[in-house]
Design a protein around this motif. Sequence first.
Motif, PDB file in Angstrom:
ATOM      1  N   ASP A 181     -11.752 -40.417  88.843  1.00 49.32           N
ATOM      2  CA  ASP A 181     -13.103 -40.302  89.398  1.00 49.32           C
ATOM      3  C   ASP A 181     -13.179 -41.067  90.714  1.00 49.32           C
ATOM      4  OD1 ASP A 181     -13.585 -38.985  87.065  1.00 49.32           O
ATOM      5  OD2 ASP A 181     -14.800 -40.570  86.141  1.00 49.32           O
ATOM      6  N   THR A 205     -14.246 -36.445  88.149  1.00 52.82           N
ATOM      7  CA  THR A 205     -15.527 -36.284  88.833  1.00 52.82           C
ATOM      8  C   THR A 205     -15.422 -36.809  90.261  1.00 52.82           C
ATOM      9  OG1 THR A 205     -16.758 -36.510  86.773  1.00 52.82           O
ATOM     10  CG2 THR A 205     -17.976 -36.876  88.823  1.00 52.82           C
ATOM     11  N   SER A 214     -17.269 -31.750  88.815  1.00 53.10           N
ATOM     12  CA  SER A 214     -16.102 -32.008  87.958  1.00 53.10           C
ATOM     13  C   SER A 214     -15.067 -30.921  88.224  1.00 53.10           C
ATOM     14  CB  SER A 214     -16.501 -32.015  86.482  1.00 53.10           C
ATOM     15  OG  SER A 214     -17.322 -33.123  86.202  1.00 53.10           O
ATOM     16  N   THR A 243     -15.410 -41.532  94.791  1.00 46.16           N
ATOM     17  CA  THR A 243     -16.550 -41.272  95.671  1.00 46.16           C
ATOM     18  C   THR A 243     -16.007 -41.043  97.075  1.00 46.16           C
ATOM     19  OG1 THR A 243     -18.064 -42.622  94.351  1.00 46.16           O
ATOM     20  CG2 THR A 243     -18.678 -42.194  96.651  1.00 46.16           C
ATOM     21  N   ASP A 260     -24.804 -36.870  98.237  1.00 44.36           N
ATOM     22  CA  ASP A 260     -25.002 -37.292  96.854  1.00 44.36           C
ATOM     23  C   ASP A 260     -24.870 -36.108  95.895  1.00 44.36           C
ATOM     24  OD1 ASP A 260     -25.344 -39.082  94.808  1.00 44.36           O
ATOM     25  OD2 ASP A 260     -27.532 -38.959  94.826  1.00 44.36           O
ATOM     26  N   LYS A 261     -23.750 -35.366  96.044  1.00 41.29           N
ATOM     27  CA  LYS A 261     -23.441 -34.267  95.144  1.00 41.29           C
ATOM     28  C   LYS A 261     -22.226 -34.630  94.306  1.00 41.29           C
ATOM     29  CE  LYS A 261     -25.308 -30.436  97.895  1.00 41.29           C
ATOM     30  NZ  LYS A 261     -24.992 -29.133  98.548  1.00 41.29           N
ATOM     31  N   ARG A 262     -22.255 -34.210  93.040  1.00 48.39           N
ATOM     32  CA  ARG A 262     -21.138 -34.480  92.126  1.00 48.39           C
ATOM     33  C   ARG A 262     -20.588 -33.165  91.601  1.00 48.39           C
ATOM     34  NH1 ARG A 262     -24.426 -38.904  91.385  1.00 48.39           N
ATOM     35  NH2 ARG A 262     -23.390 -40.933  91.089  1.00 48.39           N
ATOM     36  N   GLN A 292     -17.738 -37.558  93.636  1.00 46.99           N
ATOM     37  CA  GLN A 292     -19.075 -37.695  94.213  1.00 46.99           C
ATOM     38  C   GLN A 292     -18.953 -37.661  95.734  1.00 46.99           C
ATOM     39  OE1 GLN A 292     -20.954 -41.490  93.673  1.00 46.99           O
ATOM     40  NE2 GLN A 292     -22.976 -40.772  94.324  1.00 46.99           N
TER      41      GLN A 292
END
Length: 557
Positions: free
Chosen positions: A85, A3, A14, A87, A10-12, A5
Amino acid sequence: MVTVQFLPDDKRISVPAGSTILEAARAAGVTIDSPCNGAVVCGKCVVQLSPDDLARVVEKGAHQLSAEERSRGQVLACAAEVHGDITVVVPEGASLRDLKIRSHGEAAAVELAPHITKAYLPELNATRVYAGGALLIEEEGDTVDESYGVVVDIGTTTLVVALVSLTSGSQLAAASALNPQSRHAQDVLSRIKIGSEQRGLEELRSGVIGEINALIGQTVAEAGVDRDRIYEVIFSGNTCMLHLAAGADPAPLGKYPYTSTLTCVAWLPAQATGIEIAHGGLVYLPPVISGYIGADITAGLQAVRLHESEETVLFVDIGTNGEMAIARDGKLWATSTAAGPAFEGMNIRFGMRAGEGAIERCSFQADGSLELRTIAGTEAVGICGSGLMDIVAELVAHGVVGKNGKFVRPDSGGLPAKLAERLVERDGKPAFLLTEKVWLTQKDVRQVQLAKGAIRAGVEFLLREASVPVNELQQVLIAGSFGYHLTAESLTTIGLLPAGTAGRISFVGNTAKSGGEAFLLNSASRREMSDLVQQVQVVELANCKDFDQVFVAALSF
């Protein structure tokens, strides 16, 4: 799956492990500048990661970030493969509407005789709108005085939109912005590749149409008119840009014989293209000369009336593509070269578009000190195209860069001390220090050589085909938004134009737009240019057997 981010959006999303951050961003609908389309060469898709997240990515390939930048958590989105994952913080780029884009261009006067006309019928209390004499739509009431058209210069890098009154012939408002396609790929060949797939074509088409609609909205708001009274839009741009804006497959442009799948000298329903104007409105595609000599040059020829000149004139539109034509004794020759994105500040270490803080002018004083001018007068944060040309021209003129394009050694003697001390090493390679935060690398100089060499080679072959010695050239007209910001001295100093053209160079501005306005205001000019393009002799550089030798010679400063 992992994932990713994206902040501050603020979009995620996968994605499969091993995907790059750029691939994840595109899947998530997050815009990250990537002018080289992920080829890991331009160094412009920098994003920020935390130390923990940095450990979850693997960087592939060689790239332009320094060890210090990587230590701060900066990576290239196209080179960073995600294996956990993370950010990602995407830095905010310069506002698309803060760019310094030339919208004005010289143009010959034309008689006011537009393709769109109106007639009020009192007995019906209705106004009929005609396109070339054929009924287009009918409106309630008397709207004869409300008749407008739009010209869109779809440049490879920039967009310019002009709102024009079809009753007075005057421009009411203009607006400009970055072509959003350049965030995906800076050059035409890369866009052809992206647009050859349906998903990529739709992404490129929707992006540019959305920006054009926004600019039209900006102009009608400024002029205080109703966009439902806009009945025709002229698309002026190179052949590839017309394909992408119209949603036509550009793939044949990328392979021999470089043919167009789009029928130009044609009208498209505006609604079908996504352009938001009057219901029933039209989009006009002007004639193109060849797959790589597009409607922007046709419009330019119309604007400067090159075919009517009694002199021997060279017309050069300098930009990502170097398109040019020469007129002699009533005959025209034209060609196009792939100058590349260096003139737009791409593939340059501190290159940037013409926004706030970009160095746009540079001059060296007798004692070796530098005078730099930036857009908006703020601290220098990068170099735009005109600044790049100035800097390289000054380096060549003062012996800091030799004819072969290499920096001289700082201890070689002959340089003022203030210049010699600016020759430094950055990341173990030679560089010229402009400020403590901005410098020019040896690779940057090479990029300028390649770009100017491509255009100079095109000029040389045009002169050869038209049997025109340089000393017989009476005028050289430099067109384009970028070209307008250059100086004649820098063009001849770096050898983009032959030294013999000094004193005969004029800058005519954005003729793609001004020529497009002539198409909008005078329907006869469209027929005239449709006939003219059939007479232009196209010089295909790919078929010139000694192109390599001429190009190599043109690289020299």
